[in-house]
Design a protein around this motif. Structure first.
Motif, PDB file in Angstrom:
ATOM      1  N   ASN A  21       0.824  -1.212   0.000  1.00  0.00           N
ATOM      2  CA  ASN A  21       0.000   0.000   0.000  1.00  0.00           C
ATOM      3  C   ASN A  21       0.858   1.262   0.000  1.00  0.00           C
ATOM      4  O   ASN A  21       0.565   2.216  -0.726  1.00  0.00           O
ATOM      5  CB  ASN A  21      -0.948   0.021   1.196  1.00  0.00           C
ATOM      6  CG  ASN A  21      -2.158  -0.869   1.009  1.00  0.00           C
ATOM      7  OD1 ASN A  21      -2.261  -1.604   0.043  1.00  0.00           O
ATOM      8  ND2 ASN A  21      -3.074  -0.825   1.952  1.00  0.00           N
ATOM      9  N   GLY A  70      -7.237   8.198   8.096  1.00  0.00           N
ATOM     10  CA  GLY A  70      -8.657   7.974   8.362  1.00  0.00           C
ATOM     11  C   GLY A  70      -9.330   7.271   7.195  1.00  0.00           C
ATOM     12  O   GLY A  70      -8.915   7.381   6.044  1.00  0.00           O
ATOM     13  N   VAL A  71     -10.391   6.553   7.492  1.00  0.00           N
ATOM     14  CA  VAL A  71     -11.151   5.855   6.454  1.00  0.00           C
ATOM     15  C   VAL A  71     -11.849   6.880   5.570  1.00  0.00           C
ATOM     16  O   VAL A  71     -12.418   7.859   6.059  1.00  0.00           O
ATOM     17  CB  VAL A  71     -12.181   4.890   7.090  1.00  0.00           C
ATOM     18  CG1 VAL A  71     -13.004   4.181   6.014  1.00  0.00           C
ATOM     19  CG2 VAL A  71     -11.480   3.872   7.964  1.00  0.00           C
ATOM     20  N   PHE A  72     -11.782   6.663   4.270  1.00  0.00           N
ATOM     21  CA  PHE A  72     -12.392   7.502   3.239  1.00  0.00           C
ATOM     22  C   PHE A  72     -11.787   8.901   3.161  1.00  0.00           C
ATOM     23  O   PHE A  72     -12.408   9.827   2.662  1.00  0.00           O
ATOM     24  CB  PHE A  72     -13.915   7.594   3.407  1.00  0.00           C
ATOM     25  CG  PHE A  72     -14.582   6.254   3.480  1.00  0.00           C
ATOM     26  CD1 PHE A  72     -14.390   5.304   2.482  1.00  0.00           C
ATOM     27  CD2 PHE A  72     -15.376   5.921   4.558  1.00  0.00           C
ATOM     28  CE1 PHE A  72     -14.990   4.055   2.550  1.00  0.00           C
ATOM     29  CE2 PHE A  72     -15.980   4.677   4.642  1.00  0.00           C
ATOM     30  CZ  PHE A  72     -15.789   3.744   3.636  1.00  0.00           C
ATOM     31  N   GLU A  73     -10.556   9.050   3.635  1.00  0.00           N
ATOM     32  CA  GLU A  73      -9.850  10.325   3.546  1.00  0.00           C
ATOM     33  C   GLU A  73      -8.796  10.241   2.452  1.00  0.00           C
ATOM     34  O   GLU A  73      -8.174   9.200   2.264  1.00  0.00           O
ATOM     35  CB  GLU A  73      -9.160  10.671   4.873  1.00  0.00           C
ATOM     36  CG  GLU A  73     -10.109  10.910   6.016  1.00  0.00           C
ATOM     37  CD  GLU A  73     -10.847  12.234   5.924  1.00  0.00           C
ATOM     38  OE1 GLU A  73     -10.479  13.091   5.102  1.00  0.00           O
ATOM     39  OE2 GLU A  73     -11.810  12.406   6.689  1.00  0.00           O
ATOM     40  N   THR A  74      -8.599  11.327   1.748  1.00  0.00           N
ATOM     41  CA  THR A  74      -7.558  11.395   0.740  1.00  0.00           C
ATOM     42  C   THR A  74      -6.946  12.793   0.748  1.00  0.00           C
ATOM     43  O   THR A  74      -7.640  13.764   1.003  1.00  0.00           O
ATOM     44  CB  THR A  74      -8.097  11.042  -0.671  1.00  0.00           C
ATOM     45  OG1 THR A  74      -7.025  11.108  -1.608  1.00  0.00           O
ATOM     46  CG2 THR A  74      -9.209  11.970  -1.107  1.00  0.00           C
ATOM     47  N   THR A  84     -10.270   5.003  -2.978  1.00  0.00           N
ATOM     48  CA  THR A  84     -11.295   4.674  -1.998  1.00  0.00           C
ATOM     49  C   THR A  84     -11.042   5.345  -0.657  1.00  0.00           C
ATOM     50  O   THR A  84     -11.946   5.457   0.153  1.00  0.00           O
ATOM     51  CB  THR A  84     -11.357   3.154  -1.768  1.00  0.00           C
ATOM     52  OG1 THR A  84     -10.094   2.705  -1.262  1.00  0.00           O
ATOM     53  CG2 THR A  84     -11.712   2.421  -3.044  1.00  0.00           C
ATOM     54  N   GLY A  85      -9.792   5.759  -0.407  1.00  0.00           N
ATOM     55  CA  GLY A  85      -9.486   6.402   0.863  1.00  0.00           C
ATOM     56  C   GLY A  85      -9.387   5.431   2.023  1.00  0.00           C
ATOM     57  O   GLY A  85      -9.545   5.826   3.174  1.00  0.00           O
ATOM     58  N   VAL A  86      -9.125   4.151   1.737  1.00  0.00           N
ATOM     59  CA  VAL A  86      -8.992   3.175   2.824  1.00  0.00           C
ATOM     60  C   VAL A  86      -7.595   2.579   2.930  1.00  0.00           C
ATOM     61  O   VAL A  86      -7.278   1.938   3.925  1.00  0.00           O
ATOM     62  CB  VAL A  86     -10.038   2.034   2.727  1.00  0.00           C
ATOM     63  CG1 VAL A  86     -11.442   2.565   2.858  1.00  0.00           C
ATOM     64  CG2 VAL A  86      -9.877   1.243   1.449  1.00  0.00           C
ATOM     65  N   ALA A  89      -5.646   3.751   5.960  1.00  0.00           N
ATOM     66  CA  ALA A  89      -6.357   3.302   7.167  1.00  0.00           C
ATOM     67  C   ALA A  89      -6.045   1.829   7.424  1.00  0.00           C
ATOM     68  O   ALA A  89      -5.824   1.415   8.574  1.00  0.00           O
ATOM     69  CB  ALA A  89      -7.860   3.530   7.021  1.00  0.00           C
ATOM     70  N   ILE A  90      -5.995   1.042   6.366  1.00  0.00           N
ATOM     71  CA  ILE A  90      -5.638  -0.377   6.490  1.00  0.00           C
ATOM     72  C   ILE A  90      -4.196  -0.509   6.960  1.00  0.00           C
ATOM     73  O   ILE A  90      -3.888  -1.315   7.838  1.00  0.00           O
ATOM     74  CB  ILE A  90      -5.860  -1.116   5.154  1.00  0.00           C
ATOM     75  CG1 ILE A  90      -7.355  -1.222   4.856  1.00  0.00           C
ATOM     76  CG2 ILE A  90      -5.202  -2.493   5.162  1.00  0.00           C
ATOM     77  CD1 ILE A  90      -7.685  -1.705   3.460  1.00  0.00           C
ATOM     78  N   LYS A  93      -4.003   0.200  10.652  1.00  0.00           N
ATOM     79  CA  LYS A  93      -4.622  -0.899  11.413  1.00  0.00           C
ATOM     80  C   LYS A  93      -3.682  -2.099  11.493  1.00  0.00           C
ATOM     81  O   LYS A  93      -3.503  -2.696  12.564  1.00  0.00           O
ATOM     82  CB  LYS A  93      -5.954  -1.286  10.770  1.00  0.00           C
ATOM     83  CG  LYS A  93      -6.669  -2.407  11.424  1.00  0.00           C
ATOM     84  CD  LYS A  93      -7.324  -1.953  12.691  1.00  0.00           C
ATOM     85  CE  LYS A  93      -8.244  -3.032  13.226  1.00  0.00           C
ATOM     86  NZ  LYS A  93      -8.855  -2.670  14.475  1.00  0.00           N
TER      87      LYS A  93
END
Length: 121
Positions: A21, A70-74, A84-86, A89-90, A93
């Protein structure tokens, strides 16, 4: 190649996903015809390796640096339809699941460094 490369243990799948990623983002968002992506690994005394993914791309503006995990952030509005902005975040995590930490150092216009810790054993 280092004469004594570090041995990294733990989940191959998780570490592979983190690196994939980070490298993918460095390539996807690079703003020049050619560029450099470096991956470095340094041993620490605290039971972790410190891994760096360094690029010479456009960098991330300061106002987005706290949001990118953050999720869905770009941070790059030009790629919003293909993003997707994930991904980050992945990454965060997975690093946390392995007891590590991740941070971003970036200067807009001069590239970014994502650094994270990963357990030695």
């Amino acid at each position: 190649m280092p004469s004594n490369p570090p041995t990294i243990t733990g989940s191959y799948v998780m570490l592979s996903q983190v690196l994939t990623n980070l490298i993918h983002n460095a390539v996807k968002y690079h703003d020049k015809k050619t560029g450099t992506i470096k991956i470095e690994c340094r041993k620490t005394n605290a039971g972790y390796h410190h891994i760096f993914v360094i690029d010479d791309g456009p960098g991330i503006p300061e106002k987005y640096q706290q949001k990118v995990f953050g999720v869905f952030e770009t941070a790059n509005q030009k790629h919003t339809t293909a993003n997707t902005g994930v991904g980050l975040a992945i990454v965060k995590k997975l690093v946390k699941l392995n007891g590590g930490d991740i941070k971003l150092t970036s200067e807009y216009g001069k590239g970014s460094t994502f650094s994270f810790t990963w357990p030695k054993v």
